[in-house]
Design a protein around this motif. Structure first.
Motif, PDB file in Angstrom:
ATOM      1  N   GLN B  51     -60.866  33.755 -42.722  1.00  0.00           N
ATOM      2  CA  GLN B  51     -60.824  32.378 -43.219  1.00  0.00           C
ATOM      3  C   GLN B  51     -61.477  32.248 -44.592  1.00  0.00           C
ATOM      4  O   GLN B  51     -61.342  31.213 -45.239  1.00  0.00           O
ATOM      5  CB  GLN B  51     -61.412  31.404 -42.200  1.00  0.00           C
ATOM      6  CG  GLN B  51     -62.910  31.311 -42.163  1.00  0.00           C
ATOM      7  CD  GLN B  51     -63.354  30.225 -41.157  1.00  0.00           C
ATOM      8  OE1 GLN B  51     -62.683  29.933 -40.176  1.00  0.00           O
ATOM      9  NE2 GLN B  51     -64.500  29.628 -41.417  1.00  0.00           N
ATOM     10  N   ALA B  52     -62.142  33.292 -45.050  1.00  0.00           N
ATOM     11  CA  ALA B  52     -62.660  33.289 -46.417  1.00  0.00           C
ATOM     12  C   ALA B  52     -61.547  32.919 -47.394  1.00  0.00           C
ATOM     13  O   ALA B  52     -61.756  32.146 -48.324  1.00  0.00           O
ATOM     14  CB  ALA B  52     -63.239  34.658 -46.780  1.00  0.00           C
ATOM     15  N   CYS B  53     -60.363  33.470 -47.174  1.00  0.00           N
ATOM     16  CA  CYS B  53     -59.251  33.202 -48.083  1.00  0.00           C
ATOM     17  C   CYS B  53     -58.155  32.352 -47.436  1.00  0.00           C
ATOM     18  O   CYS B  53     -57.638  31.430 -48.047  1.00  0.00           O
ATOM     19  CB  CYS B  53     -58.645  34.512 -48.585  1.00  0.00           C
ATOM     20  SG  CYS B  53     -59.820  35.524 -49.499  1.00  0.00           S
ATOM     21  N   GLY B  62     -54.614  27.112 -52.434  1.00  0.00           N
ATOM     22  CA  GLY B  62     -54.450  27.452 -53.841  1.00  0.00           C
ATOM     23  C   GLY B  62     -53.404  26.558 -54.483  1.00  0.00           C
ATOM     24  O   GLY B  62     -52.681  25.822 -53.802  1.00  0.00           O
ATOM     25  N   GLY B  65     -48.758  28.943 -58.542  1.00  0.00           N
ATOM     26  CA  GLY B  65     -48.962  30.171 -59.300  1.00  0.00           C
ATOM     27  C   GLY B  65     -50.164  30.965 -58.876  1.00  0.00           C
ATOM     28  O   GLY B  65     -50.356  32.094 -59.327  1.00  0.00           O
ATOM     29  N   ALA B  66     -51.002  30.422 -58.014  1.00  0.00           N
ATOM     30  CA  ALA B  66     -52.170  31.155 -57.520  1.00  0.00           C
ATOM     31  C   ALA B  66     -52.357  30.779 -56.057  1.00  0.00           C
ATOM     32  O   ALA B  66     -53.276  30.070 -55.688  1.00  0.00           O
ATOM     33  CB  ALA B  66     -53.405  30.817 -58.342  1.00  0.00           C
ATOM     34  N   VAL B  67     -51.436  31.283 -55.261  1.00  0.00           N
ATOM     35  CA  VAL B  67     -51.337  30.843 -53.869  1.00  0.00           C
ATOM     36  C   VAL B  67     -51.958  31.890 -52.941  1.00  0.00           C
ATOM     37  O   VAL B  67     -51.765  33.086 -53.112  1.00  0.00           O
ATOM     38  CB  VAL B  67     -49.847  30.632 -53.498  1.00  0.00           C
ATOM     39  CG1 VAL B  67     -49.704  30.369 -52.007  1.00  0.00           C
ATOM     40  CG2 VAL B  67     -49.267  29.488 -54.318  1.00  0.00           C
ATOM     41  N   ILE B  68     -52.703  31.391 -51.953  1.00  0.00           N
ATOM     42  CA  ILE B  68     -53.128  32.238 -50.835  1.00  0.00           C
ATOM     43  C   ILE B  68     -52.189  31.919 -49.681  1.00  0.00           C
ATOM     44  O   ILE B  68     -52.109  30.764 -49.243  1.00  0.00           O
ATOM     45  CB  ILE B  68     -54.586  31.951 -50.445  1.00  0.00           C
ATOM     46  CG1 ILE B  68     -55.520  32.292 -51.610  1.00  0.00           C
ATOM     47  CG2 ILE B  68     -54.964  32.737 -49.200  1.00  0.00           C
ATOM     48  CD1 ILE B  68     -56.916  31.742 -51.449  1.00  0.00           C
ATOM     49  N   GLY B  92     -51.177  42.829 -52.773  1.00  0.00           N
ATOM     50  CA  GLY B  92     -51.477  41.952 -53.907  1.00  0.00           C
ATOM     51  C   GLY B  92     -52.979  41.834 -54.099  1.00  0.00           C
ATOM     52  O   GLY B  92     -53.691  42.836 -54.120  1.00  0.00           O
ATOM     53  N   GLY B  93     -53.465  40.605 -54.185  1.00  0.00           N
ATOM     54  CA  GLY B  93     -54.893  40.395 -54.401  1.00  0.00           C
ATOM     55  C   GLY B  93     -55.751  40.680 -53.187  1.00  0.00           C
ATOM     56  O   GLY B  93     -56.974  40.756 -53.281  1.00  0.00           O
ATOM     57  N   MET B  94     -55.112  40.830 -52.016  1.00  0.00           N
ATOM     58  CA  MET B  94     -55.886  41.070 -50.783  1.00  0.00           C
ATOM     59  C   MET B  94     -56.219  42.546 -50.644  1.00  0.00           C
ATOM     60  O   MET B  94     -55.330  43.392 -50.688  1.00  0.00           O
ATOM     61  CB  MET B  94     -55.056  40.616 -49.575  1.00  0.00           C
ATOM     62  CG  MET B  94     -55.669  41.006 -48.238  1.00  0.00           C
ATOM     63  SD  MET B  94     -54.731  40.291 -46.869  1.00  0.00           S
ATOM     64  CE  MET B  94     -55.295  41.324 -45.518  1.00  0.00           C
ATOM     65  N   PRO B  95     -57.506  42.860 -50.467  1.00  0.00           N
ATOM     66  CA  PRO B  95     -57.867  44.268 -50.325  1.00  0.00           C
ATOM     67  C   PRO B  95     -57.563  44.825 -48.937  1.00  0.00           C
ATOM     68  O   PRO B  95     -57.273  44.071 -48.011  1.00  0.00           O
ATOM     69  CB  PRO B  95     -59.374  44.280 -50.587  1.00  0.00           C
ATOM     70  CG  PRO B  95     -59.840  42.892 -50.356  1.00  0.00           C
ATOM     71  CD  PRO B  95     -58.664  41.968 -50.479  1.00  0.00           C
ATOM     72  N   TRP B  96     -57.619  46.145 -48.799  1.00  0.00           N
ATOM     73  CA  TRP B  96     -57.542  46.823 -47.500  1.00  0.00           C
ATOM     74  C   TRP B  96     -58.797  46.478 -46.700  1.00  0.00           C
ATOM     75  O   TRP B  96     -59.832  46.137 -47.273  1.00  0.00           O
ATOM     76  CB  TRP B  96     -57.474  48.332 -47.750  1.00  0.00           C
ATOM     77  CG  TRP B  96     -58.476  48.731 -48.776  1.00  0.00           C
ATOM     78  CD1 TRP B  96     -59.784  49.050 -48.566  1.00  0.00           C
ATOM     79  CD2 TRP B  96     -58.279  48.776 -50.186  1.00  0.00           C
ATOM     80  NE1 TRP B  96     -60.407  49.298 -49.760  1.00  0.00           N
ATOM     81  CE2 TRP B  96     -59.521  49.140 -50.766  1.00  0.00           C
ATOM     82  CE3 TRP B  96     -57.178  48.554 -51.027  1.00  0.00           C
ATOM     83  CZ2 TRP B  96     -59.690  49.283 -52.147  1.00  0.00           C
ATOM     84  CZ3 TRP B  96     -57.362  48.694 -52.395  1.00  0.00           C
ATOM     85  CH2 TRP B  96     -58.598  49.054 -52.939  1.00  0.00           C
ATOM     86  N   PHE B  97     -58.684  46.577 -45.398  1.00  0.00           N
ATOM     87  CA  PHE B  97     -59.827  46.243 -44.551  1.00  0.00           C
ATOM     88  C   PHE B  97     -60.286  47.407 -43.692  1.00  0.00           C
ATOM     89  O   PHE B  97     -61.067  47.219 -42.770  1.00  0.00           O
ATOM     90  CB  PHE B  97     -59.506  45.015 -43.694  1.00  0.00           C
ATOM     91  CG  PHE B  97     -59.708  43.749 -44.482  1.00  0.00           C
ATOM     92  CD1 PHE B  97     -60.922  43.098 -44.458  1.00  0.00           C
ATOM     93  CD2 PHE B  97     -58.705  43.257 -45.300  1.00  0.00           C
ATOM     94  CE1 PHE B  97     -61.143  41.968 -45.228  1.00  0.00           C
ATOM     95  CE2 PHE B  97     -58.914  42.123 -46.078  1.00  0.00           C
ATOM     96  CZ  PHE B  97     -60.133  41.481 -46.034  1.00  0.00           C
TER      97      PHE B  97
END
Lengths: 529, 148
Positions: B51-53, B62, B65-68, B92-97
Motif C-alpha cells: 500500500q506504500a504505492c 497518481g 503521465g505518472a500513474v501507479i 517499470g518503476g516498481m522494484p523486485w521484491f
C-alpha cells in the motif's frame, strides 16, 4: 633552489595545464597523488556550436540545468521544460509554509520556524564529488561541514543492552579491543605461525597492543588508558577531585548483539567518509544557484506528454498544468532528464532498446521525516553536535542538525531516514502516522525530551511524490550489463541524463557527470552532422 | 523440504548481496540489519509493503503521465504467474521484491490481492514462487554494501 624560484605544486599544475590542457593537468595530478578519486576533468569547455543549433532540455533538475548552462555557453539555443513550479527536482528543501501533496491526496503544510528546513532528498556531499563542488563554488553556493562521524551519538539495537542505546565510542572502542585481544591470543598460541613470519608476528602483536589498548598481559580490560578513548566513569576535572576514574567495558557477546561493526564499516564507505558538506540554508540552494544561471530558459508547470523525433530534430508536446493548454517545443536535439518511472509512461519515439532500458530501472522508496523541536536538547543535555544516532527500528536513524549549534530556539531533527521495507512501511502510513512513529521510535534516544520538546513535523515519502514516484534509481549488476549502455546511448536525437544514467545512483554528482557526458556527446554529434 | 528451499533462497540472496558489492554506492542510512519483520500474513504484508504505492484501497493513484496502477479489479492479476514475475523481477518503476519478501510471503500476498481486491480463483504456494526463482536461475538483486 630557493622558495621563490621553486614552483609550488599548484603553480606546477597550472603550468602543465596551460601547456597541455585540462587532460594533461588531470593526468599529472593523478601521478602526483591528487584527484584520482573523481572522473571530473573540469567543466566540459564546449564551444563552436553551429549557428542556430538548438537543444531542448526536459527537466530542470541538476542534470538538466548543468546541460543547459554548458550548452548555452557553447552557443546553443536552449529551452528547458519543467513539470514543477520550481527548479532543482530532487535537490529540494521543505520550509515553513511549503505544501506537500502526495499520491492519494494526503496534504501537509510544513510549520517549521523561519530558517529551519528538511532536506528530503540529497542531504550530504562527499568531499570527492568534485563536479558538484566545482559548480557550487562557481555559482556562489556557500557550503558548510556536514557532521558525519559523531563518536558521542548513539547506537541502538533492540536486541542488545536490553534495548538501551549506547554511545558509538563505547561500542566501537570495546569491539576493537576485544577483537585485538582475541587475535593476539591466536597469535600467541601459534595458531597463525604458518601465516606470518616471526618478525611480522612480533610487529603485529605490538600493533594489536597499541591499537586495541591491550594491557601488559595482552588483555582488553577497563583502565584509564581505555577510558582515554571510550570515555570515563568520572571525567578528568580540576583541583581536589580532579582525578578521573575509568569506565567499565562491555563484554564481547553484548557487542556482537549490537552489530556496531555495521556503523564502523559505514563510516569507512567511500561516499560516507569525512569531510562531507551541506549548503548553508538548505540543499535547494544548489538548485537555486543553477537557476540563477539558467532560470530564464525554464518554462515551469510544463508536463511533457509526448516526445517525437525525426532525422532533423525533436518535438515535445507539453501541457500547461495550470491552464490545461497544450503546446509544442522543437529543437535539433533533446537532453531528457525525466526520471524512468515517469518517462516509461510517456509517449516516446525511440528505439526498443532504449525503451526497454527505461523500463528496467525501478526506483527506491526512501522516507525522510523532519521533527521540529523547541530546543537543541541533544546539544545541551547529551553533548551531541551533528551526526547520527542509529537504530534497528523502522526509522533507521535520527540525525542532528549541522548548523546553528549552541543557539536557542527551535531546530529540526531528521527523525527518520528509511529505505527498502522500512521506507515502504512508512510510505503506507498517513503523514500523521509516520510522524507519530518517528516520535515513538526516536524517543528511545532521548526519552525525557522527545515528546515534550516536539512542535511539529513533516514526512516526505518518495514513492508518494506525484512528480517522480520514487527516490533514486536502482541498478543491479545484471540490469547494468543488459541495459545501461542502451540507456545512455544517443537514440537518434535524444539522449538521457540524470543520476539513473550514471554509476553514482542517487547522488547529485551522478546527475552532473551524466549531464556533462550527455551534452559532450550531443555536441560532437551536432558538429559531425 | 519447505524449510530447505526457503533457506536456500535466502542464502543465495545473501550471497548475491555480498557478491554485488562493487559497483554502486548509494546514500543509505547505515543502520545495519533492521529488527522490523515483515508479516507472514497476506493482508498485513499488503499493508506493510504494497500500500506504500498501490494505496490502502489498491486503486492506485497518481496523476496523468505518472500513474501507479490499481491492483483492485486488475485483469492482469488473473494469472498468478504474472504477479510472481513482477514481484521477482520488478516492472517499470516498481522494484523486485525478492530481497524483501520470501517466497512464502510473496505467495501469501499474491493470494490476498487476487482474492480480496479481485475475485480470482485459485491460489499459489511457496513452491510456485520458488519454482519461478529456480527457473529464473538467480536472484541477483541486491546492489550495494551501503544499501542496508
Amino acid at each position: 633552489m630557493t622558495e621563490d624560484t621553486l614552483p609550488t605544486r599548484r603553480q606546477l599544475f597550472e603550468m602543465i595545464g596551460k601547456a597541455g590542457g585540462a587532460i594533461a593537468m588531470y593526468q599529472a595530478m593523478t601521478v602526483l597523488g591528487h584527484a584520482a578519486e573523481t572522473q571530473f576533468k573540469g567543466p566540459p569547455m564546449l564551444s563552436g556550436a553551429r549557428k542556430g543549433a538548438s537543444v531542448l532540455v526536459l527537466g530542470a533538475g541538476l542534470a538538466g540545468m548543468v546541460a543547459a548552462y554548458e550548452l548555452r555557453k557553447a552557443g546553443y539555443k536552449v529551452q528547458i521544460l519543467e513539470y514543477q513550479d520550481r527548479p532543482g527536482g530532487r535537490n529540494y528543501s521543505v520550509r515553513g509554509g511549503d505544501k506537500i501533496v502526495e499520491v492519494g491526496g494526503a496534504t501537509q503544510t510544513c510549520q517549521f520556524a523561519p530558517g529551519n528546513y528538511l532536506n528530503p532528498g540529497p542531504w550530504r556531499i562527499p568531499h570527492h564529488h568534485r563536479t558538484l563542488l566545482h559548480y557550487c563554488k562557481q555559482f556562489g553556493v556557500e557550503l558548510e561541514p556536514f557532521i558525519q562521524l559523531n563518536h558521542n551519538a548513539f547506537v541502538h539495537n533492540s536486541k542488545a543492552f536490553g534495548g538501551k542505546p549506547q554511545r558509538y565510542k563505547e561500542l566501537a572502542v570495546d569491539f576493537k579491543g576485544h577483537v585485538a585481544e582475541l587475535l593476539g591470543k591466536s597469535l600467541n598460541t601459534g595458531a597463525l605461525d604458518d601465516k606470518v613470519t616471526a618478525e611480522d608476528k612480533a610487529r603485529l602483536l605490538e600493533a594489536l597492543r597499541e591499537w586495541g589498548l591491550l594491557d601488559k598481559n595482552m588483555a582488553y580490560a577497563a583502565s584509564l588508558r581505555v577510558s582515554g578513548q571510550r570515555g570515563y566513569d568520572r571525567a578528568p576535572g580540576g583541583g581536589v577531585g580532579g582525578a578521573p576514574t575509568p569506565s567499565a567495558i562491555n563484554g564481547l557477546p553484548d557487542l556482537l548483539d549490537s552489530h556496531v561493526w555495521t556503523q564502523m564499516n559505514f563510516y569507512f564507505g567511500y561516499v560516507m567518509q569525512t569531510t562531507m558538506f551541506q549548503p548553508k540554508g538548505g540543499m535547494d540552494m544548489i538548485g537555486k544557484g543553477f537557476a540563477k544561471q539558467v532560470g530564464d530558459l525554464i518554462t515551469y508547470n510544463a508536463r511533457v506528454v509526448k516526445l517525437a523525433q525525426n532525422g532533423k530534430g525533436v518535438t515535445a508536446t507539453w501541457e500547461d498544468t495550470r491552464t490545461g493548454a497544450t503546446a509544442t517545443a522543437s529543437a535539433d536535439w533533446c537532453v531528457c532528464t525525466i526520471p524512468p518511472p515517469v518517462l516509461s509512461q510517456l509517449e516516446l519515439q525511440a528505439g526498443d532498446k532504449l525503451k526497454a532500458a527505461i523500463r528496467a530501472v525501478p526506483f527506491s522508496p526512501q522516507c525522510k521525516i523532519g521533527l521540529e523541536m523547541k530546543s537543541r536538547f541533544w546539544e545541551e543535555n547529551y553533548s551531541i553536535y551533528g551526526g547520527h544516532s542509529f537504530t534497528d527500528q523502522t526509522i533507521g536513524l535520527i540525525s542532528y542538525p549541522n548548523d546553528k549549534m549552541h543557539q536557542d530556539g527551535p531546530a529540526v531533527l531528521l527523525g527518520a531516514f528509511a529505505n527498502e521495507a522500512n521506507g515502504l512501511i512508512l510510505a503506507g502510513m498517513t503523514p500523521e502516522q509516520r510522524i507519530e512513529t518517528a516520535l515513538q521510535q526516536g524517543a528511545v534516544f532521548h526519552p525525557a525530551e522527545y515528546r515534550s520538546e516536539f512542535l511539529n513535523g513533516v514526512a516526505v515519502s518518495w514513492p508518494r511524490m506525484p512528480w517522480i514516484l520514487g527516490c533514486t534509481s536502482r541498478w543491479t549488476d545484471e540490469n547494468r550489463a543488459a541495459h545501461y549502455q542502451n540507456l545512455v546511448a544517443l537514440d537518434g536525437r535524444i539522449v538521457l541524463a540524470g543520476e539513473h544514467a550514471s554509476y553514482y545512483g542517487g547522488w547529485m554528482e551522478g546527475s552532473l557527470l551524466s549531464g556533462i557526458d550527455a551534452i559532450t556527446r550531443i555536441h560532437q554529434r551536432a558538429l559531425a552532422a | 523440504m519447505i524449510r530447505a528451499s526457503k533457506a536456500a533462497f535466502i542464502s543465495s540472496a545473501v550471497a548475491a548481496f555480498l557478491a554485488a558489492a562493487a559497483g554502486d554506492a548509494q546514500d543509505a542510512p547505515g543502520s545495519g540489519p533492521t529488527s522490523v519483520a515483515v508479516s507472514d500474513e497476506g493482508r498485513k504484508i499488503y499493508e506493510q509493503i504494497c500500500q506504500a504505492c498501490h494505496l490502502a484501497d489498491a486503486k492506485g493513484g497518481g496523476g496523468a503521465g505518472a500513474v501507479i496502477p490499481a491492483l483492485a479489479g486488475n485483469r492482469n492479476l488473473e494469472d498468478p504467474k504474472f504477479m510472481i514475475e513482477v514481484l521477482m523481477k520488478g516492472r517499470g518503476g516498481m522494484p523486485w521484491f525478492n530481497d524483501i519478501l520470501t517466497p512464502s510471503q510473496m505467495a501469501a500476498v499474491i493470494n490476498y490481492v487476487r482474492t480480496h481486491f479481485n475475485q480470482f480463483k485459485g491460489t499459489v504456494g511457496e513452491a510456485d514462487v520458488a519454482a519461478f526463482a529456480a527457473a529464473a536461475g538467480k536472484p541477483d538483486r541486491a546492489e550495494c554494501v551501503t544499501c542496508e
